[in-house]
Write a protein that holds these residues in place. Structure first.
Motif, PDB file in Angstrom:
ATOM      1  N   ALA A 213       0.906  -1.245  -0.187  1.00  0.00           N
ATOM      2  CA  ALA A 213       0.018  -0.035   0.046  1.00  0.00           C
ATOM      3  C   ALA A 213       0.995   1.192  -0.068  1.00  0.00           C
ATOM      4  N   PHE A 214       1.776   1.275   0.785  1.00  0.00           N
ATOM      5  CA  PHE A 214       2.756   2.362   0.857  1.00  0.00           C
ATOM      6  C   PHE A 214       3.600   2.399  -0.453  1.00  0.00           C
ATOM      7  N   GLU A 215       3.937   1.403  -0.923  1.00  0.00           N
ATOM      8  CA  GLU A 215       5.056   1.581  -2.250  1.00  0.00           C
ATOM      9  C   GLU A 215       4.090   1.939  -3.272  1.00  0.00           C
ATOM     10  N   GLN A 216       2.757   1.787  -3.451  1.00  0.00           N
ATOM     11  CA  GLN A 216       1.759   2.350  -4.411  1.00  0.00           C
ATOM     12  C   GLN A 216       1.407   3.636  -4.020  1.00  0.00           C
ATOM     13  N   ASN A 217       1.671   4.154  -2.940  1.00  0.00           N
ATOM     14  CA  ASN A 217       1.316   5.707  -2.621  1.00  0.00           C
ATOM     15  C   ASN A 217      -0.175   5.533  -2.096  1.00  0.00           C
ATOM     16  N   LYS A 218      -0.674   4.558  -1.691  1.00  0.00           N
ATOM     17  CA  LYS A 218      -2.139   4.750  -1.493  1.00  0.00           C
ATOM     18  C   LYS A 218      -2.595   5.498  -0.311  1.00  0.00           C
ATOM     19  N   SER A 219      -1.736   5.734   0.418  1.00  0.00           N
ATOM     20  CA  SER A 219      -1.900   6.656   1.713  1.00  0.00           C
ATOM     21  C   SER A 219      -2.234   8.199   1.423  1.00  0.00           C
ATOM     22  N   GLN A 220      -1.642   8.368   0.193  1.00  0.00           N
ATOM     23  CA  GLN A 220      -1.478   9.820  -0.241  1.00  0.00           C
ATOM     24  C   GLN A 220      -3.237  10.479  -0.413  1.00  0.00           C
ATOM     25  N   SER A 221      -4.149   9.779  -0.416  1.00  0.00           N
ATOM     26  CA  SER A 221      -5.647  10.230  -0.642  1.00  0.00           C
ATOM     27  C   SER A 221      -6.065  10.083   0.812  1.00  0.00           C
ATOM     28  N   LEU A 222      -5.528   9.988   1.894  1.00  0.00           N
ATOM     29  CA  LEU A 222      -6.209  10.073   3.246  1.00  0.00           C
ATOM     30  C   LEU A 222      -6.327  11.241   4.176  1.00  0.00           C
ATOM     31  N   GLY A 223      -5.758  11.944   3.404  1.00  0.00           N
ATOM     32  CA  GLY A 223      -5.919  13.477   4.200  1.00  0.00           C
ATOM     33  C   GLY A 223      -5.049  13.700   5.255  1.00  0.00           C
ATOM     34  N   ALA A 224      -3.795  12.984   5.217  1.00  0.00           N
ATOM     35  CA  ALA A 224      -2.644  12.929   6.311  1.00  0.00           C
ATOM     36  C   ALA A 224      -1.565  12.559   5.666  1.00  0.00           C
ATOM     37  N   GLU A 225      -0.489  13.222   6.388  1.00  0.00           N
ATOM     38  CA  GLU A 225       1.072  12.617   5.852  1.00  0.00           C
ATOM     39  C   GLU A 225       1.193  11.289   6.789  1.00  0.00           C
ATOM     40  N   ILE A 226       1.455  10.096   6.202  1.00  0.00           N
ATOM     41  CA  ILE A 226       1.625   8.921   6.854  1.00  0.00           C
ATOM     42  C   ILE A 226       2.923   8.289   6.407  1.00  0.00           C
ATOM     43  N   SER A 227       3.796   7.985   7.494  1.00  0.00           N
ATOM     44  CA  SER A 227       4.947   7.284   7.102  1.00  0.00           C
ATOM     45  C   SER A 227       4.920   5.557   7.446  1.00  0.00           C
ATOM     46  N   TRP A 228       5.528   4.594   6.822  1.00  0.00           N
ATOM     47  CA  TRP A 228       5.704   3.482   7.315  1.00  0.00           C
ATOM     48  C   TRP A 228       7.268   3.196   7.900  1.00  0.00           C
TER      49      TRP A 228
ATOM     50  N   CYS B 270      -3.640   9.573  19.432  1.00  0.00           N
ATOM     51  CA  CYS B 270      -3.780   9.530  17.858  1.00  0.00           C
ATOM     52  C   CYS B 270      -5.244   9.213  17.682  1.00  0.00           C
ATOM     53  N   ILE B 271      -5.922   8.358  18.529  1.00  0.00           N
ATOM     54  CA  ILE B 271      -7.320   7.916  18.471  1.00  0.00           C
ATOM     55  C   ILE B 271      -8.174   9.222  18.515  1.00  0.00           C
ATOM     56  N   ASP B 272      -7.719  10.022  19.668  1.00  0.00           N
ATOM     57  CA  ASP B 272      -8.457  11.372  20.128  1.00  0.00           C
ATOM     58  C   ASP B 272      -8.472  11.971  18.912  1.00  0.00           C
ATOM     59  N   GLN B 273      -7.198  12.550  18.340  1.00  0.00           N
ATOM     60  CA  GLN B 273      -7.049  13.640  17.334  1.00  0.00           C
ATOM     61  C   GLN B 273      -7.321  13.309  15.872  1.00  0.00           C
ATOM     62  N   ASN B 274      -7.234  11.779  15.548  1.00  0.00           N
ATOM     63  CA  ASN B 274      -7.324  11.468  14.218  1.00  0.00           C
ATOM     64  C   ASN B 274      -8.262  10.206  14.104  1.00  0.00           C
ATOM     65  N   SER B 275      -9.084   9.809  14.646  1.00  0.00           N
ATOM     66  CA  SER B 275      -9.846   8.758  14.516  1.00  0.00           C
ATOM     67  C   SER B 275     -10.341   8.446  13.107  1.00  0.00           C
ATOM     68  N   HIS B 276     -10.641   9.723  12.489  1.00  0.00           N
ATOM     69  CA  HIS B 276     -11.254   9.563  10.989  1.00  0.00           C
ATOM     70  C   HIS B 276     -10.164   9.055  10.261  1.00  0.00           C
ATOM     71  N   ILE B 277      -8.955   9.578  10.350  1.00  0.00           N
ATOM     72  CA  ILE B 277      -7.926   9.065   9.445  1.00  0.00           C
ATOM     73  C   ILE B 277      -7.524   7.706   9.722  1.00  0.00           C
ATOM     74  N   LEU B 278      -7.675   7.117  11.131  1.00  0.00           N
ATOM     75  CA  LEU B 278      -7.469   6.018  11.399  1.00  0.00           C
ATOM     76  C   LEU B 278      -8.268   4.873  10.935  1.00  0.00           C
ATOM     77  N   LEU B 279      -9.617   5.141  10.604  1.00  0.00           N
ATOM     78  CA  LEU B 279     -10.650   4.304  10.032  1.00  0.00           C
ATOM     79  C   LEU B 279     -10.321   4.336   8.690  1.00  0.00           C
ATOM     80  N   LYS B 280      -9.883   5.489   7.892  1.00  0.00           N
ATOM     81  CA  LYS B 280      -9.453   5.430   6.648  1.00  0.00           C
ATOM     82  C   LYS B 280      -8.277   4.288   6.318  1.00  0.00           C
TER      83      LYS B 280
END
Length: 287
Positions: free
Chosen positions: A23-38, A194-204
């Protein structure tokens, strides 16, 4: 203007996490509304629970027993998804023994305290009526050093069966046993902040990985990818894939968590104040 959330995710560099890697190699996290690192953690669950505690990770893919033991010690993090429902298959390795026998002279290599490689031999030995002492464990940090320790001062090393299979195939170590505990292999865990601040991102993120898992299972090339990245042969890779039960919803097994809770209690960890409901994010269904 609100800043973009930055979420740091960690996992072991093993075949279990191929859907995350892809998923990260294919840049699928870019559409989630957050900067996400693996981030890879060869040190395993013990290293990642420490990273969650000190703030260098927000989310981690952890062994069930290691997470629950860390929660009991104060880790302020909750399960946001049961990732792999099937139990982890542990191989038991040695260059000095032909079968598993526990006594007070036994030395066991572990990645670090609180890791699965530490907790599983404690649970296994307790089932055989032996309570291992902490001075019987030798911290080796990584798989390669664990293998090396078997030619030096250690009698046994517990590690995931398939990641260690290439060393058996090459004759470097002997597998003298297997052990599986009756609970899910891997959980996705996030810090409370992270749950308190970004639960909507975590669900994505969870939705992204569940879709990636479906693609991984359906892809005829997945065994070849495992062969290339993790040095299993095609037959072994297909067998491993066929044995996994991936979670594709928001359910988590109450019985599995109860089993882990009871096993940790049996090895002397006081779990009396740990309620199963307190382990779970609000959207999880304990079933």
């Amino acid at each position: 203007m609100n800043s973009i959330p930055f979420i740091k995710i960690g996992g072991v560099p093993e075949h279990f996490n191929l859907p995350w890697i892809q998923a990260f190699e294919q840049n699928k996290s870019q559409s989630l509304g957050a900067e996400i690192s693996w981030n890879f953690f060869p040190g395993g669950t013990g290293a990642m629970t420490q990273a969650l505690s000190n703030g260098s990770l927000d989310v981690a893919i952890l062994l069930t027993e290691g997470y629950m033991a860390a929660f009991q010690k104060g880790l302020n993090a909750k399960i946001i998804q049961c990732y792999i429902e099937s139990p982890l298959q542990w191989g038991i390795y040695s260059n000095k023994k032909d079968q598993v026998r526990f006594d007070q002279a036994t030395k066991i290599a572990i990645s670090r305290k609180g890791s699965g490689s530490h907790l599983m031999p404690l649970i296994h030995a307790e089932q055989h009526g032996v309570m291992l002492q902490e001075n019987q464990f030798v911290v080796v940090h990584h798989l390669d050093d664990g293998i090396k320790s078997l030619s030096e001062d250690c009698d046994y090393f517990y590690w995931e069966k398939w990641m260690t299979q290439p060393f058996v195939d090459q004759g470097i170590v002997k597998k003298v046993g297997e052990f599986s505990a009756p609970w899910s292999g891997f959980l996705v865990v996030a810090t409370q902040s992270c749950i308190d601040q970004n639960s909507h991102i975590l669900l994505k993120i969870i939705e992204m990985i569940q879709e990636q898992v479906k693609l991984f299972i359906a892809d005829d090339q997945s065994p070849s990818i495992i062969e290339k990245k993790f040095h299993l042969n095609i037959v072994e890779a297909k067998e491993w894939i066929g044995q996994q039960r991936w979670n594709l919803n928001h359910d988590i097994s109450r019985l599995g968590l109860q089993n882990a809770h009871a096993a940790l209690t049996q090895i002397g960890i006081d779990m009396s104040q740990v309620r199963l409901e307190d382990l779970c994010a609000p959207w999880l269904n304990l079933k």
